[in-house]
Design a protein around this motif. Structure first.
Motif, mmCIF file in Angstrom:
data_model
loop_
_atom_site.group_PDB
_atom_site.id
_atom_site.type_symbol
_atom_site.label_atom_id
_atom_site.label_comp_id
_atom_site.label_asym_id
_atom_site.label_seq_id
_atom_site.Cartn_x
_atom_site.Cartn_y
_atom_site.Cartn_z
ATOM 1 N N GLY A 42 52.847 45.126 36.596
ATOM 2 C CA GLY A 42 54.022 45.931 36.271
ATOM 3 C C GLY A 42 54.666 45.530 34.956
ATOM 4 O O GLY A 42 55.078 46.379 34.161
ATOM 5 N N VAL A 43 54.751 44.223 34.717
ATOM 6 C CA VAL A 43 55.335 43.731 33.470
ATOM 7 C C VAL A 43 54.477 44.144 32.289
ATOM 8 O O VAL A 43 54.983 44.639 31.268
ATOM 9 C CB VAL A 43 55.504 42.193 33.513
ATOM 10 N N LEU A 44 53.176 43.957 32.413
ATOM 11 C CA LEU A 44 52.269 44.302 31.323
ATOM 12 C C LEU A 44 52.273 45.803 31.060
ATOM 13 O O LEU A 44 52.271 46.246 29.908
ATOM 14 C CB LEU A 44 50.854 43.820 31.653
ATOM 15 N N THR A 45 52.322 46.600 32.112
ATOM 16 C CA THR A 45 52.360 48.056 31.953
ATOM 17 C C THR A 45 53.618 48.494 31.221
ATOM 18 O O THR A 45 53.558 49.337 30.322
ATOM 19 C CB THR A 45 52.287 48.737 33.336
ATOM 20 N N SER A 46 54.757 47.925 31.585
ATOM 21 C CA SER A 46 55.997 48.313 30.919
ATOM 22 C C SER A 46 56.000 47.882 29.456
ATOM 23 O O SER A 46 56.508 48.605 28.597
ATOM 24 C CB SER A 46 57.203 47.738 31.646
ATOM 25 N N LEU A 47 55.405 46.721 29.154
ATOM 26 C CA LEU A 47 55.328 46.288 27.756
ATOM 27 C C LEU A 47 54.453 47.221 26.934
ATOM 28 O O LEU A 47 54.784 47.559 25.796
ATOM 29 C CB LEU A 47 54.796 44.854 27.680
ATOM 30 N N VAL A 48 53.336 47.650 27.510
ATOM 31 C CA VAL A 48 52.445 48.565 26.792
ATOM 32 C C VAL A 48 53.116 49.926 26.605
ATOM 33 O O VAL A 48 53.002 50.547 25.539
ATOM 34 C CB VAL A 48 51.091 48.697 27.529
ATOM 35 N N GLU A 49 53.855 50.391 27.607
ATOM 36 C CA GLU A 49 54.560 51.668 27.475
ATOM 37 C C GLU A 49 55.624 51.590 26.385
ATOM 38 O O GLU A 49 55.785 52.529 25.596
ATOM 39 C CB GLU A 49 55.181 52.067 28.807
ATOM 40 N N ASN A 50 56.349 50.475 26.325
ATOM 41 C CA ASN A 50 57.361 50.301 25.278
ATOM 42 C C ASN A 50 56.704 50.243 23.898
ATOM 43 O O ASN A 50 57.236 50.804 22.932
ATOM 44 C CB ASN A 50 58.186 49.032 25.516
ATOM 45 N N LEU A 51 55.565 49.573 23.804
ATOM 46 C CA LEU A 51 54.845 49.514 22.545
ATOM 47 C C LEU A 51 54.393 50.911 22.125
ATOM 48 O O LEU A 51 54.513 51.292 20.959
ATOM 49 C CB LEU A 51 53.641 48.576 22.656
ATOM 50 N N ASN A 52 53.905 51.681 23.074
ATOM 51 C CA ASN A 52 53.459 53.040 22.784
ATOM 52 C C ASN A 52 54.622 53.895 22.279
ATOM 53 O O ASN A 52 54.472 54.677 21.333
ATOM 54 C CB ASN A 52 52.819 53.651 24.024
ATOM 55 N N GLN A 53 55.790 53.766 22.891
ATOM 56 C CA GLN A 53 56.963 54.519 22.439
ATOM 57 C C GLN A 53 57.367 54.106 21.029
ATOM 58 O O GLN A 53 57.722 54.961 20.201
ATOM 59 C CB GLN A 53 58.135 54.315 23.398
ATOM 60 N N ASP A 54 57.306 52.795 20.743
ATOM 61 C CA ASP A 54 57.664 52.316 19.402
ATOM 62 C C ASP A 54 56.667 52.809 18.359
ATOM 63 O O ASP A 54 57.039 53.047 17.207
ATOM 64 C CB ASP A 54 57.735 50.789 19.373
ATOM 65 N N LEU A 55 55.408 52.931 18.746
ATOM 66 C CA LEU A 55 54.402 53.410 17.800
ATOM 67 C C LEU A 55 54.497 54.918 17.573
ATOM 68 O O LEU A 55 54.127 55.410 16.506
ATOM 69 C CB LEU A 55 52.999 53.042 18.282
ATOM 70 N N ASN A 56 54.994 55.660 18.550
ATOM 71 C CA ASN A 56 55.129 57.110 18.406
ATOM 72 C C ASN A 56 56.435 57.512 17.736
ATOM 73 O O ASN A 56 56.568 58.648 17.277
ATOM 74 C CB ASN A 56 55.023 57.793 19.767
ATOM 75 N N ALA A 57 57.399 56.607 17.649
ATOM 76 C CA ALA A 57 58.700 56.934 17.068
ATOM 77 C C ALA A 57 58.600 57.366 15.603
ATOM 78 O O ALA A 57 59.240 58.347 15.210
ATOM 79 C CB ALA A 57 59.656 55.763 17.236
ATOM 80 N N PRO A 58 57.811 56.681 14.749
ATOM 81 C CA PRO A 58 57.741 57.132 13.349
ATOM 82 C C PRO A 58 57.171 58.541 13.194
ATOM 83 O O PRO A 58 57.598 59.287 12.311
ATOM 84 C CB PRO A 58 56.817 56.107 12.675
ATOM 85 N N ASP A 59 56.238 58.913 14.049
ATOM 86 C CA ASP A 59 55.663 60.264 13.960
ATOM 87 C C ASP A 59 56.733 61.323 14.219
ATOM 88 O O ASP A 59 56.825 62.313 13.485
ATOM 89 C CB ASP A 59 54.515 60.424 14.961
#
Length: 108
Positions: A42-59
């Motif tokens: 669960g912790v790893l999944t939430s970290l990856v989801e947050n990373l994905n959101q941060d990577l999609n923000a500039p687009d």
């Protein structure tokens, strides 16, 4: 003292209040309960989801800047933030792999 004699003293009234008799539970007793700890998945999944959101923000900000809804400075800040997040994730993955390799080298 005569045999069978028991004094009529209420010991509960004579005991002075202390830390043990307060209405609060001592801290060391709280450790006896099993807290709900998040699992590793669960912790790893939430970290990856947050990373994905941060990577999609500039687009998304780039699209908004093209439409005149966002400032170019916000786009540049989001790009810099996503670069930092990628560097942190890369470093963390490298450290995890190094730790795994060290664990695998341990002889039992």
């Amino acid at each position: 003292m005569p045999e069978g004699f028991s004094p009529k003293i209420n010991l509960n009234e004579r005991i002075e209040p202390s830390k043990i008799t307060t209405k609060f539970t001592p801290m060391r007793l709280n450790n006896l309960e099993q807290p709900e700890a998040p699992n590793f998945k669960g912790v790893l999944t939430s970290l990856v989801e947050n990373l994905n959101q941060d990577l999609n923000a500039p687009d998304q900000l780039t699209k908004d800047a093209m439409n005149g809804k966002a400032d170019v400075h916000d786009v540049m800040a989001a790009i810099a933030n996503s670069e930092i997040q990628v560097n942190i994730a890369t470093t963390a993955v490298g450290k995890i792999i190094q730790s795994y390799e060290k664990i695998m080298q341990i002889t039992i």
